[in-house]
Design a protein around this motif. Sequence first.
Motif: not given
Length: 297
Positions: A271-283
């Motif tokens: 789940y942490t990996e999923i959040i990390t990827k999503k936040m990177q996309e947003m950045r």
Amino acid sequence: MKKPLLILTLLFTFCFCSVSIAQDFQGKAHYMSKTTMDLDQWGGREMSPERKKQIQERMKSFLEKEYILTFNKSESIYKEDEKLEAPGGSGRGFGSFGSSFTGGPKYKNVKTKEVLQDQEFFGKQFLIKDDLKGLEWKMGTETKQIGNYTCFKATATKTVDQFDWRSMRRRGRGQDNKEKKESEVAKDSTKTNDDPMSEIEVPKTIEVVAWYTPQIPINQGPDDYWGLPGLILEVNADRTTILCTKIVMNPEEKEDIEKPEKGEEVTQAEYTEIITKKMQEMREMYGGRNRGGGRRN
């Protein structure tokens, strides 16, 4: 003489309380959770007192919440006690943001060492399933009264999740951090300040103080906290305080403690990996929009 007397008192308390626990034992503990946030860290110094007060009111429903912990001898479920918001309520914007980082119902089984959490992230439902991990508590002899219960103090060091908003703070507030930041920028002339996430940091660990009562001899507690020889009634962790405001033992209408089942099953690491990827996309989207769009007049 004080320490042996304390141990003897605890022993008698446990023996007395364990006799009173029936097979169908259940209880409900109501908690108030409050997280403080220093607006001055986030540009509040430039705000008028009226504007600062408005923002604080809007954030109140996001930073202050009520929960109910329903427990028996081995299981518990921790849920937000959601209340109907008045039409036009002021916490809507912060609440929708917080729902992406604040978990839903959390189930803990201290016998099987299992934890399950219902979690929604940007419109998708997840079921976080993992092993129940405990803290290395240091037991103290200090006591205090919470309601009708005598509580003992315990402390621990907790590793903080990198997306735990309760411990987020603005990066580089001190002089040393400022010099470090300027040095880092000098090394990379292409670095941009358009990314808001670059201004946020989360400490790797925080100190936790818990107060538990042997008068309710189960090793449960609110949120992630458990593992003490008594129900945890208060937790102080960084800027967050969780305080028990009411306890109902063996209610007439017992509630089934059911495991959450909805959502895509993932581990905490996944789940942490999923959040990390999503936040990177947003950045990347945010940075690209600011670099490519230019300034509008």
